[in-house]
Design an enzyme around this catalytic site. Structure first.
Site, PDB file in Angstrom:
ATOM      1  N   LYS A 239      -3.972  -4.346  -9.643  1.00  0.00           N
ATOM      2  CA  LYS A 239      -2.694  -4.129  -8.975  1.00  0.00           C
ATOM      3  C   LYS A 239      -1.549  -4.357  -9.957  1.00  0.00           C
ATOM      4  O   LYS A 239      -1.686  -5.114 -10.914  1.00  0.00           O
ATOM      5  CB  LYS A 239      -2.540  -5.076  -7.775  1.00  0.00           C
ATOM      6  CG  LYS A 239      -3.484  -4.763  -6.633  1.00  0.00           C
ATOM      7  CD  LYS A 239      -3.467  -5.854  -5.612  1.00  0.00           C
ATOM      8  CE  LYS A 239      -4.436  -5.532  -4.497  1.00  0.00           C
ATOM      9  NZ  LYS A 239      -5.809  -5.280  -4.966  1.00  0.00           N
TER      10      LYS A 239
ATOM     11  N   TYR B  57       0.850  -1.191   0.000  1.00  0.00           N
ATOM     12  CA  TYR B  57       0.000   0.000   0.000  1.00  0.00           C
ATOM     13  C   TYR B  57       0.889   1.245   0.000  1.00  0.00           C
ATOM     14  O   TYR B  57       1.915   1.265   0.688  1.00  0.00           O
ATOM     15  CB  TYR B  57      -0.889   0.040   1.243  1.00  0.00           C
ATOM     16  CG  TYR B  57      -1.811  -1.144   1.419  1.00  0.00           C
ATOM     17  CD1 TYR B  57      -3.154  -1.062   1.081  1.00  0.00           C
ATOM     18  CD2 TYR B  57      -1.345  -2.345   1.955  1.00  0.00           C
ATOM     19  CE1 TYR B  57      -4.014  -2.140   1.260  1.00  0.00           C
ATOM     20  CE2 TYR B  57      -2.192  -3.430   2.132  1.00  0.00           C
ATOM     21  CZ  TYR B  57      -3.519  -3.317   1.785  1.00  0.00           C
ATOM     22  OH  TYR B  57      -4.364  -4.384   1.963  1.00  0.00           O
TER      23      TYR B  57
ATOM     24  N   HIS C 202      -6.129   1.979  -1.325  1.00  0.00           N
ATOM     25  CA  HIS C 202      -6.179   0.604  -1.797  1.00  0.00           C
ATOM     26  C   HIS C 202      -4.743   0.140  -2.055  1.00  0.00           C
ATOM     27  O   HIS C 202      -3.841   0.945  -2.278  1.00  0.00           O
ATOM     28  CB  HIS C 202      -6.991   0.496  -3.084  1.00  0.00           C
ATOM     29  CG  HIS C 202      -8.459   0.694  -2.884  1.00  0.00           C
ATOM     30  ND1 HIS C 202      -9.235  -0.213  -2.204  1.00  0.00           N
ATOM     31  CD2 HIS C 202      -9.292   1.697  -3.269  1.00  0.00           C
ATOM     32  CE1 HIS C 202     -10.486   0.209  -2.180  1.00  0.00           C
ATOM     33  NE2 HIS C 202     -10.549   1.377  -2.813  1.00  0.00           N
TER      34      HIS C 202
END
Length: 292
Positions: A243, A202, A210
């Site tokens: 991600k 993070y 997020h």
């Protein structure tokens, strides 16, 4: 042990680092260490809401906190015996010297306090033999079972021995070095198993951000190849969970070459090698086209 450090509990059977104190949990959260609350109610062990202490840490979290001087290990007798058996004669001697140095500092503090008291009474320490004997009597330290005079009762040698056991038996050095590199870049890290990764990173506190990266286990930087299908699969996985898919490795040879140039022999022990050298880390992010 001074209360300025966080107490990390270790059990010889599980080897899982746990933090039980709420103030300690708050303190390490401020340091960027997350952990996972795992305490539940005896009558509702399967419930997954309102979990409480203890806070379960990753091994990397615990090692980083101790090496950074923010925490210390609290362990049971079995783990203590194992760690004490691994201490060398030099470490025991260093432990004794540190203890004696601490006692001498306490004695010197008592001498100064007594001299200030005598000065306040307009007296000197060279008056009579009786007064000198009384002064000397006040310089002795009582070491009770729960002494408040000497706070640092936990020997640093045992902490190092426990750390050595953890690193040698349970911790992959490459993973820890990647973890440390990301921590130095101000990332908050947690376990990443639910996203097919070693860590989830993070950019700040998870209550505000997020996660941005799914970090894979460390690779052999010089010998392990990265298969194209693995790259494609990782990129698509990262895209599916929004991600970056991150791979990395440690360039040990550069640190060893630098040590050789300085005519230093790299320590064979894993922990000593970690403390003595700081090998550079390379990380690469992969994403599928059209990400986001």
């Amino acid at each position: 042990m001074p209360h300025t450090k966080v107490a990390i509990s270790l059990n010889s059977k599980t080897g899982v680092p746990l933090v039980f104190d709420l103030d300690d949990v708050r303190r390490i959260r401020g340091l960027g260490v997350l952990g996972t609350l795992c305490g539940s109610l005896p009558t509702a062990a399967q419930q997954n809401l309102f979990l409480t202490v203890p806070l379960r840490l990753m091994l990397e979290d615990a090692v980083w906190l101790v090496l950074s001087g923010h925490a210390y290990f609290s362990f049971d007798d079995k783990l203590l015996v194992q760690a004490a058996g691994s201490l060398t004669a030099a470490e025991v001697c260093r432990w004794r010297q540190d203890t004696e140095r601490g006692l001498e500092q306490q004695r010197e503090l008592r001498r100064r306090e007594q001299q200030l008291k005598l000065a306040a009474l307009h007296r000197t320490a060279d008056e009579t033999d009786t007064q000198r004997r009384l002064l000397e009597q006040s310089l002795f330290l009582e070491t009770e079972n729960c002494s408040k005079m000497i706070a640092a009762a936990e020997p640093a040698g045992l902490q190092l021995a426990i750390l050595r056991e953890m690193v040698a038996q349970h911790l992959d050095l490459g993973n820890y070095l990647i973890y440390r590199y990301l921590r130095e870049e101000q990332y908050f890290l947690s376990a990443g198993g639910r996203f097919g990764a070693r860590y989830v990173a993070y950019p700040g506190d998870p209550l505000r951000y997020h996660s941005h990266m799914a970090v894979q286990p460390a690779m052999d930087y010089y010998n392990e190849s990265l298969d194209l299908l693995h790259v494609v699969g990782g990129g698509r996985l990262g895209t599916g969970v929004k991600k970056l898919w991150v791979v990395g490795g440690v360039r040990y040879r550069e640190a060893e070459a630098a040590a050789t140039a300085e005519e230093q022999i790299p320590p064979p022990d894993t922990l000593d090698r970690l403390l003595a050298t700081s090998p550079p880390v390379s990380v690469f992010s992969i994403e599928w086209s059209g990400f986001g």
